[in-house]
Each structure stands twice: as structure tokens, then as C-alpha cells.
Design a protein around this motif. Structure first.
Motif, PDB file in Angstrom:
ATOM      1  N   SER A  96       0.848  -1.205   0.000  1.00 40.04           N
ATOM      2  CA  SER A  96       0.000   0.000   0.000  1.00 40.04           C
ATOM      3  C   SER A  96       0.874   1.242   0.000  1.00 40.04           C
ATOM      4  O   SER A  96       1.989   1.241   0.528  1.00 40.04           O
ATOM      5  CB  SER A  96      -0.908   0.008   1.225  1.00 40.04           C
ATOM      6  OG  SER A  96      -1.782  -1.108   1.226  1.00 40.04           O
ATOM      7  N   TYR A  97       0.360   2.294  -0.613  1.00 42.04           N
ATOM      8  CA  TYR A  97       1.061   3.574  -0.561  1.00 42.04           C
ATOM      9  C   TYR A  97       0.373   4.485   0.446  1.00 42.04           C
ATOM     10  O   TYR A  97      -0.824   4.376   0.721  1.00 42.04           O
ATOM     11  CB  TYR A  97       1.128   4.229  -1.941  1.00 42.04           C
ATOM     12  CG  TYR A  97      -0.202   4.577  -2.559  1.00 42.04           C
ATOM     13  CD1 TYR A  97      -0.892   5.739  -2.210  1.00 42.04           C
ATOM     14  CD2 TYR A  97      -0.773   3.756  -3.529  1.00 42.04           C
ATOM     15  CE1 TYR A  97      -2.103   6.068  -2.793  1.00 42.04           C
ATOM     16  CE2 TYR A  97      -1.994   4.070  -4.121  1.00 42.04           C
ATOM     17  CZ  TYR A  97      -2.650   5.225  -3.748  1.00 42.04           C
ATOM     18  OH  TYR A  97      -3.858   5.545  -4.320  1.00 42.04           O
ATOM     19  N   LEU A  98       1.147   5.367   1.043  1.00 39.52           N
ATOM     20  CA  LEU A  98       0.630   6.319   2.024  1.00 39.52           C
ATOM     21  C   LEU A  98       0.409   7.698   1.413  1.00 39.52           C
ATOM     22  O   LEU A  98      -0.558   8.382   1.730  1.00 39.52           O
ATOM     23  CB  LEU A  98       1.606   6.422   3.205  1.00 39.52           C
ATOM     24  CG  LEU A  98       1.898   5.103   3.932  1.00 39.52           C
ATOM     25  CD1 LEU A  98       2.929   5.325   5.041  1.00 39.52           C
ATOM     26  CD2 LEU A  98       0.625   4.498   4.501  1.00 39.52           C
ATOM     27  N   ASN A 159      10.706   5.257   4.055  1.00 36.60           N
ATOM     28  CA  ASN A 159       9.727   4.720   3.099  1.00 36.60           C
ATOM     29  C   ASN A 159       9.435   5.695   1.961  1.00 36.60           C
ATOM     30  O   ASN A 159       8.308   5.769   1.459  1.00 36.60           O
ATOM     31  CB  ASN A 159       8.410   4.350   3.802  1.00 36.60           C
ATOM     32  CG  ASN A 159       8.587   3.202   4.783  1.00 36.60           C
ATOM     33  OD1 ASN A 159       9.479   2.380   4.629  1.00 36.60           O
ATOM     34  ND2 ASN A 159       7.743   3.159   5.798  1.00 36.60           N
ATOM     35  N   THR A 160      10.458   6.428   1.551  1.00 35.82           N
ATOM     36  CA  THR A 160      10.292   7.432   0.513  1.00 35.82           C
ATOM     37  C   THR A 160      10.816   6.921  -0.824  1.00 35.82           C
ATOM     38  O   THR A 160      11.962   6.452  -0.912  1.00 35.82           O
ATOM     39  CB  THR A 160      11.031   8.728   0.882  1.00 35.82           C
ATOM     40  OG1 THR A 160      10.508   9.237   2.114  1.00 35.82           O
ATOM     41  CG2 THR A 160      10.853   9.784  -0.202  1.00 35.82           C
ATOM     42  N   SER A 176      -5.564   1.951  -2.162  1.00 32.43           N
ATOM     43  CA  SER A 176      -4.226   2.549  -1.993  1.00 32.43           C
ATOM     44  C   SER A 176      -3.133   1.513  -2.251  1.00 32.43           C
ATOM     45  O   SER A 176      -2.184   1.378  -1.480  1.00 32.43           O
ATOM     46  CB  SER A 176      -4.075   3.136  -0.586  1.00 32.43           C
ATOM     47  OG  SER A 176      -5.034   4.136  -0.357  1.00 32.43           O
ATOM     48  N   ARG A 177      -3.278   0.803  -3.339  1.00 34.58           N
ATOM     49  CA  ARG A 177      -2.368  -0.295  -3.640  1.00 34.58           C
ATOM     50  C   ARG A 177      -1.477   0.063  -4.826  1.00 34.58           C
ATOM     51  O   ARG A 177      -1.910   0.716  -5.763  1.00 34.58           O
ATOM     52  CB  ARG A 177      -3.182  -1.550  -3.980  1.00 34.58           C
ATOM     53  CG  ARG A 177      -2.369  -2.823  -4.089  1.00 34.58           C
ATOM     54  CD  ARG A 177      -3.287  -3.990  -4.398  1.00 34.58           C
ATOM     55  NE  ARG A 177      -2.571  -5.266  -4.362  1.00 34.58           N
ATOM     56  CZ  ARG A 177      -3.097  -6.416  -4.763  1.00 34.58           C
ATOM     57  NH1 ARG A 177      -4.336  -6.461  -5.214  1.00 34.58           N
ATOM     58  NH2 ARG A 177      -2.404  -7.545  -4.707  1.00 34.58           N
ATOM     59  N   PHE A 178      -0.222  -0.385  -4.758  1.00 36.71           N
ATOM     60  CA  PHE A 178       0.675  -0.222  -5.897  1.00 36.71           C
ATOM     61  C   PHE A 178       1.348  -1.559  -6.197  1.00 36.71           C
ATOM     62  O   PHE A 178       1.459  -2.432  -5.333  1.00 36.71           O
ATOM     63  CB  PHE A 178       1.733   0.862  -5.632  1.00 36.71           C
ATOM     64  CG  PHE A 178       2.804   0.466  -4.643  1.00 36.71           C
ATOM     65  CD1 PHE A 178       3.982  -0.148  -5.054  1.00 36.71           C
ATOM     66  CD2 PHE A 178       2.636   0.695  -3.281  1.00 36.71           C
ATOM     67  CE1 PHE A 178       4.967  -0.514  -4.150  1.00 36.71           C
ATOM     68  CE2 PHE A 178       3.606   0.335  -2.357  1.00 36.71           C
ATOM     69  CZ  PHE A 178       4.775  -0.273  -2.798  1.00 36.71           C
ATOM     70  N   PHE A 179       1.776  -1.709  -7.431  1.00 36.88           N
ATOM     71  CA  PHE A 179       2.472  -2.916  -7.875  1.00 36.88           C
ATOM     72  C   PHE A 179       3.855  -2.535  -8.382  1.00 36.88           C
ATOM     73  O   PHE A 179       4.030  -1.475  -8.987  1.00 36.88           O
ATOM     74  CB  PHE A 179       1.713  -3.607  -9.020  1.00 36.88           C
ATOM     75  CG  PHE A 179       0.299  -3.979  -8.698  1.00 36.88           C
ATOM     76  CD1 PHE A 179       0.011  -5.122  -7.971  1.00 36.88           C
ATOM     77  CD2 PHE A 179      -0.751  -3.187  -9.133  1.00 36.88           C
ATOM     78  CE1 PHE A 179      -1.294  -5.475  -7.683  1.00 36.88           C
ATOM     79  CE2 PHE A 179      -2.065  -3.531  -8.855  1.00 36.88           C
ATOM     80  CZ  PHE A 179      -2.331  -4.678  -8.121  1.00 36.88           C
TER      81      PHE A 179
END
Length: 273
Positions: A96-98, A159-160, A176-179
């Protein structure tokens, strides 16, 4: 004066020798026939077992890779005479991305994400919310807005992620998902009975590439043989909907030593981008 003594000679007559030879010949013929039949059975069973092992391997390998495909990345093409191919993009990592630059927000060179269990490989690209095939295969990672971008740096303490230029993703993922993705993979069934796996080719193609476009046999791996194309191709793809996952139906038929067997295998692809 010594008397003459008669001596009785011992041995086989010609008739006895011929009889023995005939009997031995018949015995050898029977034994050799038994050995030949046994050898033939062994060779045939070995050939069947080899094809069975190959077919199980390729079906299991395809199943695992297809299940791990990026949602909405599957596409199937076929040549009525020569081949049928299924192409997809495997997920290398996902989390997930923030905070990411997402339209209509302003473009930015940085974002904050949760670290996937597999980590983040800078050789891979970040993909967010692909809804169509074109969002993946027609993507331009060098553009300022899109769904797929290169990552230049990643700091796992903060986490950047840092992109190589200011970017903005087209849409936010509802979850809020990334691949993280790398290269596309293709499995092709050929009319000559071969199954080949292709990778390492340019994935950014509006049209699904043919085996020749992907480099031909020289850039592929032979996965199985003895496939029989009997009137219809073995891949049937049903795209996902809002209520159903995408489904790939695999029905390859194999033949060896005049024995045929066919798989009826269904693979579901989770349609949650």
C-alpha cells in the motif's frame, strides 16, 4: 596272441544335433520376443510418463504465474494456422502507498509507501490502478502523468520513493495499492505441438506481439511438446467484471504413442487493482 577288443565310440548323431539346435532356436526366439516386448513396453511407458510430467509442469507453472499477474494485464491472441499466445505482467512486489502524487494534485518527484515483503527493486517500475490493458502496455514511463513510472531511489528508513522526474499518477487506487512490475511474459501454443515461454522482450506494445516479434525460438524456453491442436486452441480468457474475477480456461490436449489425454483447468485472476 592277443585277442582283438571292440571299442564303442560315444557322441551325437547328426539328427540329435539338428534336433537340439531347433529346440534351442525355438527357445531363443521365445526369450528374445519376450525381451523385445518388455523393452517396447518400457520405452512406451517412459515416453508417456515423460509427456505427462512435461504437461503437469507447464500447467502448474502457467497456473502460478497467471495467478500472480497484474489485474487487467492479460491478453490473448491467436493465428488461426500457427499459434495462440497469452501475455501478462507478473507482480514482482505489492503493498500500500501512504502518499503519492495523484491527479488532480500537483506532480512531485517523491512519494511515501509501505515497504513490500519482497522489498523494492530499483530496476522495476511502479504501477498504480491499471483498469485497462492500454494502461500497462501503452504506458510511457518518461511522461509526466500516467500509471507506470520508473523509480530512481528508495529510502527504506523513511519509506520514501524518488522518481527520476516529477510525476503524477492518473487515478488513485481505492485500496491505496501499488504494484512493482518488470517484464511481460507470454506462453505460446504452436500448431507443431510445442509450448514456449517468452520474456525479456519490449512490453510496451499497443498490439500483442507475435512469437516472431518476441524474438522467435532463440529467445524462448521450450516448456512442453506433443500438444495436439484439434480444431480449437487451448486458451480461453474471460475478462473480469465488477462482481467476477478474470478466468483463464486451459484445455490443452497431448498425444503420445497413440494415447491422448486432455486437461480441463481453470485459473482465476484476482481483479483487484
Amino acid at each position: 596272441m592277443r585277442s582283438a577288443r571292440g571299442y564303442k565310440s560315444s557322441g551325437f548323431t547328426l539328427v540329435e544335433m539338428v534336433t537340439v539346435i531347433i529346440i534351442l532356436g525355438v527357445m531363443m526366439l521365445g526369450v528374445s520376443s519376450f525381451v523385445i516386448i518388455g523393452t517396447r513396453i518400457f520405452v512406451d511407458s517412459t515416453s508417456v510418463d515423460q509427456v505427462l510430467s512435461q504437461s503437469r509442469f507447464v500447467i502448474e507453472r502457467m497456473t502460478r504465474e497467471i495467478r500472480n499477474a497484474v489485474p487487467n494485464s492479460l491478453r490473448v491472441t491467436e493465428n488461426p494456422v500457427s499459434f495462440q499466445c497469452i501475455e501478462f505482467v507478473p507482480i514482482q512486489a505489492s503493498a500500500s502507498y501512504l502518499d503519492l502524487p495523484i491527479s488532480p494534485g500537483v506532480a512531485s518527484e517523491t512519494g511515501i509507501v509501505m515497504t513490500p515483503s519482497q522489498g523494492i527493486n530499483l530496476e522495476h517500475r511502479m504501477l498504480v490502478y491499471p483498469l485497462q490493458i492500454s494502461h500497462i502496455y501503452s504506458a510511457t514511463p518518461t511522461a509526466s502523468e500516467g500509471r507506470l513510472f520508473d523509480i530512481d531511489e528508495y529510502d527504506d528508513t523513511t519509506n520514501t520513493v524518488t522518481f527520476d522526474h516529477a510525476v503524477r499518477f492518473s487515478e488513485a487506487s481505492p485500496r491505496s495499492r501499488f504494484f512493482m512490475v518488470d517484464q511481460a511474459v507470454s506462453y505460446c501454443f504452436f500448431a507443431n505441438g510445442n509450448i514456449r515461454r517468452y520474456t525479456g522482450y519490449d512490453m510496451f506494445n499497443d498490439d500483442q506481439p507475435t512469437p516472431t516479434d518476441m524474438g522467435g525460438d532463440a529467445s524462448s524456453a521450450l516448456m512442453a511438446e506433443n500438444v495436439v491442436i484439434d480444431g480449437s486452441w487451448p486458451i480461453l480468457y474471460t475478462p473480469g467484471t465488477l462482481i467476477n474475477n478474470a478466468v483463464v480456461q486451459l484445455t490443452p490436449q497431448f498425444e503420445v504413442n497413440e494415447q491422448e489425454f486432455q486437461y480441463q483447468h481453470q485459473v482465476q485472476v484476482v481483479n483487484v487493482p
